[in-house]
Write a protein that holds these residues in place. Structure first.
Motif, PDB file in Angstrom:
ATOM      1  N   THR A   1       0.866  -1.182   0.000  1.00 36.58           N
ATOM      2  CA  THR A   1       0.000   0.000   0.000  1.00 36.58           C
ATOM      3  C   THR A   1       0.899   1.227   0.000  1.00 36.58           C
ATOM      4  O   THR A   1       1.704   1.418   0.904  1.00 36.58           O
TER       5      THR A   1
ATOM      6  N   TRP B   1       1.793   7.369  -0.684  1.00 36.80           N
ATOM      7  CA  TRP B   1       1.347   8.569  -1.388  1.00 36.80           C
ATOM      8  C   TRP B   1      -0.123   8.519  -1.796  1.00 36.80           C
ATOM      9  O   TRP B   1      -0.630   9.436  -2.425  1.00 36.80           O
TER      10      TRP B   1
ATOM     11  N   SER C   1      -3.932   9.161  -1.633  1.00 35.54           N
ATOM     12  CA  SER C   1      -4.700  10.246  -1.019  1.00 35.54           C
ATOM     13  C   SER C   1      -5.823   9.669  -0.160  1.00 35.54           C
ATOM     14  O   SER C   1      -6.148   8.482  -0.240  1.00 35.54           O
ATOM     15  N   ASP C   2      -6.428  10.527   0.634  1.00 31.65           N
ATOM     16  CA  ASP C   2      -7.598  10.111   1.412  1.00 31.65           C
ATOM     17  C   ASP C   2      -8.713   9.622   0.494  1.00 31.65           C
ATOM     18  O   ASP C   2      -9.426   8.680   0.823  1.00 31.65           O
ATOM     19  N   ASP C   3      -8.846  10.251  -0.674  1.00 30.57           N
ATOM     20  CA  ASP C   3      -9.856   9.804  -1.655  1.00 30.57           C
ATOM     21  C   ASP C   3      -9.545   8.396  -2.148  1.00 30.57           C
ATOM     22  O   ASP C   3     -10.452   7.574  -2.303  1.00 30.57           O
ATOM     23  N   ASP C   4      -8.269   8.105  -2.411  1.00 30.83           N
ATOM     24  CA  ASP C   4      -7.873   6.760  -2.848  1.00 30.83           C
ATOM     25  C   ASP C   4      -8.231   5.728  -1.784  1.00 30.83           C
ATOM     26  O   ASP C   4      -8.779   4.663  -2.100  1.00 30.83           O
ATOM     27  N   LEU C   5      -7.931   6.031  -0.537  1.00 32.86           N
ATOM     28  CA  LEU C   5      -8.229   5.107   0.561  1.00 32.86           C
ATOM     29  C   LEU C   5      -9.741   4.926   0.713  1.00 32.86           C
ATOM     30  O   LEU C   5     -10.218   3.816   0.983  1.00 32.86           O
ATOM     31  N   TRP C   6     -10.504   6.007   0.509  1.00 33.70           N
ATOM     32  CA  TRP C   6     -11.967   5.920   0.572  1.00 33.70           C
ATOM     33  C   TRP C   6     -12.490   5.023  -0.549  1.00 33.70           C
ATOM     34  O   TRP C   6     -13.360   4.181  -0.318  1.00 33.70           O
TER      35      TRP C   6
END
Length: 89
Positions: A20, A23, A25-30
């Protein structure tokens, strides 16, 4: 048997964390969380087990992929078992 399964899951979880990227983003993790939620929802709605699969496997003799949103897909558990750690082009 249970100990072997737990060890296997712990090893896989460690590899997933290692692959994982920091780098993301929070959007990617969401998005990744939403993909896992989609697999659960499909299982509940269809009665068929769905799983999140890495398109490019995390562990393979040929190539090792990353645990990132664009490397995930939701497929049936049956398809996932057949695919295993293979790269299907």
């Amino acid at each position: 048997m249970l100990k072997v399964c737990n060890e296997r899951w712990m090893r896989r979880d460690a590899i997933k964390k290692q692959r994982t990227m920091p780098w993301l983003s929070d959007d990617d993790l969401w998005i990744m969380a939403e993909i896992y939620d989609l697999a659960l929802l499909r299982t509940k709605l269809t009665g068929i087990e769905w799983q999140v699969d890495h398109i490019i496997p995390l562990q393979s003799e040929i190539v090792c992929g990353l645990h990132v949103p664009w490397n995930l897909q939701v497929i049936t558990a049956k398809e996932n078992r057949v695919k295993s750690n293979k790269l299907i082009i």
